[in-house]
Design a protein around this motif. Structure first.
Motif, PDB file in Angstrom:
ATOM      1  N   ALA A 191      51.963  40.571  14.560  1.00  0.00           N
ATOM      2  CA  ALA A 191      51.845  39.473  15.519  1.00  0.00           C
ATOM      3  C   ALA A 191      52.638  39.749  16.786  1.00  0.00           C
ATOM      4  CB  ALA A 191      52.311  38.162  14.891  1.00  0.00           C
ATOM      5  N   ARG A 192      52.085  39.300  17.909  1.00  0.00           N
ATOM      6  CA  ARG A 192      52.822  39.302  19.180  1.00  0.00           C
ATOM      7  C   ARG A 192      53.323  37.911  19.527  1.00  0.00           C
ATOM      8  NH1 ARG A 192      50.910  39.907  25.405  1.00  0.00           N
ATOM      9  NH2 ARG A 192      53.020  40.136  26.236  1.00  0.00           N
ATOM     10  N   TRP A 193      52.629  36.875  19.030  1.00  0.00           N
ATOM     11  CA  TRP A 193      52.896  35.493  19.406  1.00  0.00           C
ATOM     12  C   TRP A 193      53.063  34.619  18.171  1.00  0.00           C
ATOM     13  CZ3 TRP A 193      53.354  34.914  24.604  1.00  0.00           C
ATOM     14  CH2 TRP A 193      52.699  35.836  25.428  1.00  0.00           C
ATOM     15  N   VAL A 214      62.377  29.702  15.453  1.00  0.00           N
ATOM     16  CA  VAL A 214      62.579  30.831  14.529  1.00  0.00           C
ATOM     17  C   VAL A 214      61.685  32.000  14.932  1.00  0.00           C
ATOM     18  CG1 VAL A 214      62.267  31.591  12.147  1.00  0.00           C
ATOM     19  CG2 VAL A 214      63.368  29.400  12.613  1.00  0.00           C
ATOM     20  N   GLY A 215      60.437  31.722  15.283  1.00  0.00           N
ATOM     21  CA  GLY A 215      59.548  32.789  15.723  1.00  0.00           C
ATOM     22  C   GLY A 215      60.040  33.469  16.975  1.00  0.00           C
ATOM     23  N   LEU A 220      58.931  36.989  18.834  1.00  0.00           N
ATOM     24  CA  LEU A 220      57.562  36.623  19.177  1.00  0.00           C
ATOM     25  C   LEU A 220      57.535  35.740  20.420  1.00  0.00           C
ATOM     26  CD1 LEU A 220      56.119  35.768  15.642  1.00  0.00           C
ATOM     27  CD2 LEU A 220      55.987  37.941  16.892  1.00  0.00           C
ATOM     28  N   GLY A 221      56.501  35.897  21.243  1.00  0.00           N
ATOM     29  CA  GLY A 221      56.278  34.972  22.337  1.00  0.00           C
ATOM     30  C   GLY A 221      55.743  33.660  21.806  1.00  0.00           C
ATOM     31  N   GLY A 242      59.898  27.544  27.003  1.00  0.00           N
ATOM     32  CA  GLY A 242      59.418  28.640  27.840  1.00  0.00           C
ATOM     33  C   GLY A 242      58.155  29.277  27.315  1.00  0.00           C
ATOM     34  N   ALA A 243      57.290  28.482  26.713  1.00  0.00           N
ATOM     35  CA  ALA A 243      56.036  29.023  26.155  1.00  0.00           C
ATOM     36  C   ALA A 243      55.187  29.640  27.247  1.00  0.00           C
ATOM     37  CB  ALA A 243      55.257  27.918  25.445  1.00  0.00           C
ATOM     38  N   ALA A 244      54.473  30.696  26.887  1.00  0.00           N
ATOM     39  CA  ALA A 244      53.542  31.298  27.843  1.00  0.00           C
ATOM     40  C   ALA A 244      52.399  30.342  28.150  1.00  0.00           C
ATOM     41  CB  ALA A 244      52.997  32.610  27.282  1.00  0.00           C
ATOM     42  N   SER A 245      52.021  29.529  27.158  1.00  0.00           N
ATOM     43  CA  SER A 245      50.849  28.686  27.341  1.00  0.00           C
ATOM     44  C   SER A 245      50.933  27.441  26.486  1.00  0.00           C
ATOM     45  CB  SER A 245      49.584  29.477  26.989  1.00  0.00           C
ATOM     46  OG  SER A 245      48.426  28.713  27.215  1.00  0.00           O
TER      47      SER A 245
END
Length: 389
Positions: A191-193, A214-215, A220-221, A242-245
């Motif tokens: 996983a990346r996200w 935790v992720g 992870l993003g 600070g989520a990407a989306s």
């Protein structure tokens, strides 16, 4: 060897160094070397090349970037769709139906679905795609889903927190502990996200924050399913972390819009879900006018948006969500890249990945002007022409 795409009537670059939102160049050509863009300019000034593709005056765009899709599943929910079309309300409860079918499927069955849908998306111009888990909801099945997704994309998202599975229905805290511990550890190699469905009937603010924190600490993003079925804390949590989306963004307060506008979190809108559930569409115009960065994606899944077509989503965004054709094309390309925090896709400029879509049309306007028409004539991915049959 290099390749020249020549005689382009309208080239959409999304390069901010060029004029206009989508950086259109007329009478253009693009030189590709080693899978990257090497040169862009007027066709009359094009350098010599080893190979040539004649666009015959058509429009050329960056490949679509689909930043939200759920392709690892088994079975379908066509009967559920039919029930909604006769008045049944969408609640998200059908996810557990897909979980049961996915757990029972073999690796090869899941792999077949993923590869079929990835090819289907490619035929419609999608060159970059994000794929989530979320239909396994056990340590073994979530890791398996991500491993299979990783075969076709590097943009993989751990969505163990999609819903609480039936066996944990009376013990949601225990399930969150499983997601934050053994399930996350099993997912990390693939996983990346990390993502959470933060919604009434799924995961509340406290559980969402715990899982995402935790992720994030594990490297992870962060992405968030936010404010789809009603108002809620999802958007505010996405910005806080600070989520990407923040994805869906259908029911937003003024404070939610303000938070998004003051952040780097992209609002990813998924009009296929509203089409398929007969729900209100997100107000893209409100977001854009406030200065929010907007992406479009398909949300391809068997329950609430079984489409892999980014052109269809562009048409919906223009018709139903107040976007101009140029804004919708930008959101489906550069916007999706922003949602994945990528700078090498969604744009055509020297150094970017050579992902190009040649339309059977003279302008990007036709993607909304001619909805449902197969306008993708040719696709180059990493500079290589793809077989679309």
């Amino acid at each position: 060897m290099n390749l020249l795409v020549d005689d382009i009537g309208e080239l959409v670059t999304n390069d901010p160094a060029r004029d206009g939102l989508i950086g259109v160049v007329r009478d253009a050509a693009v030189l590709v070397e080693d899978g990257r863009i090497a040169w862009i300019g007027r066709a009359a000034d094009a350098p010599a090349a080893d190979r040539r593709i004649d666009a015959d005056g058509a429009a050329v765009l960056p490949g679509f970037v689909d930043s939200h899709a759920h392709l690892v599943f088994a079975g379908d929910r066509a009967a559920e769709f039919a029930a909604r079309m006769t008045g049944e309300r969408y609640t998200g409860g059908g996810i557990r139906t897909t979980v049961s079918a996915t757990r029972a499927a073999s690796d090869d069955e899941l792999r077949g679905t993923v590869h079929r849908l990835r090819r289907e998306a490619l035929r419609q111009g999608t060159t970059t795609i994000e794929i989530k888990s979320g239909y396994g909801l056990s340590v073994r099945h979530e890791a398996r889903s991500l491993r299979i997704a990783r075969e076709v994309t590097d943009e993989t998202t751990f969505l163990g927190a999609h819903v609480v599975p039936a066996e944990y229905a009376d013990r949601p805290d225990d399930y969150v502990g499983l997601v934050c511990g053994p399930m996350l550890r099993a997912a990390l190699p693939y996983a990346r996200w990390v993502d959470v469905f933060c919604e009434r009937g799924a995961f509340d603010a406290d559980h969402t924050r715990a899982i995402l924190t935790v992720g994030q600490a594990a490297g992870l993003g962060v992405r968030v399913h936010a404010n789809q079925l009603g108002p809620g804390p999802g958007v505010q949590l996405a910005v806080e972390l600070g989520a990407a989306s923040a994805d869906h963004c259908t029911h937003l307060s003024d404070a939610d819009v303000e938070a998004l506008a003051g952040s780097e979190t992209v609002a990813t809108l998924l009009p296929g879900a509203e089409f398929s559930t007969r729900s209100p569409y997100p107000d893209a115009r409100r977001l854009l006018d406030a200065g929010v960065t907007v992406a479009l994606a398909t949300d391809c899944n068997p329950g609430s948006s079984y489409t892999s077509s980014m052109p269809f989503c562009i048409a919906l965004a223009v018709r139903e969500m107040g976007m101009s054709p140029a804004e919708a094309v930008w959101a489906a390309t550069a916007g999706g890249a922003r949602a994945l925090r990528r700078t090498d896709v969604g744009v055509l400029r020297p150094g970017a990945r050579a992902d190009l879509v040649i339309l059977d049309a003279p302008s990007h306007l036709h993607l909304a002007y001619r909805p449902g028409v197969p306008l993708i004539s040719e696709v180059l991915h990493n500079g290589v022409p793809q077989c679309l049959t």
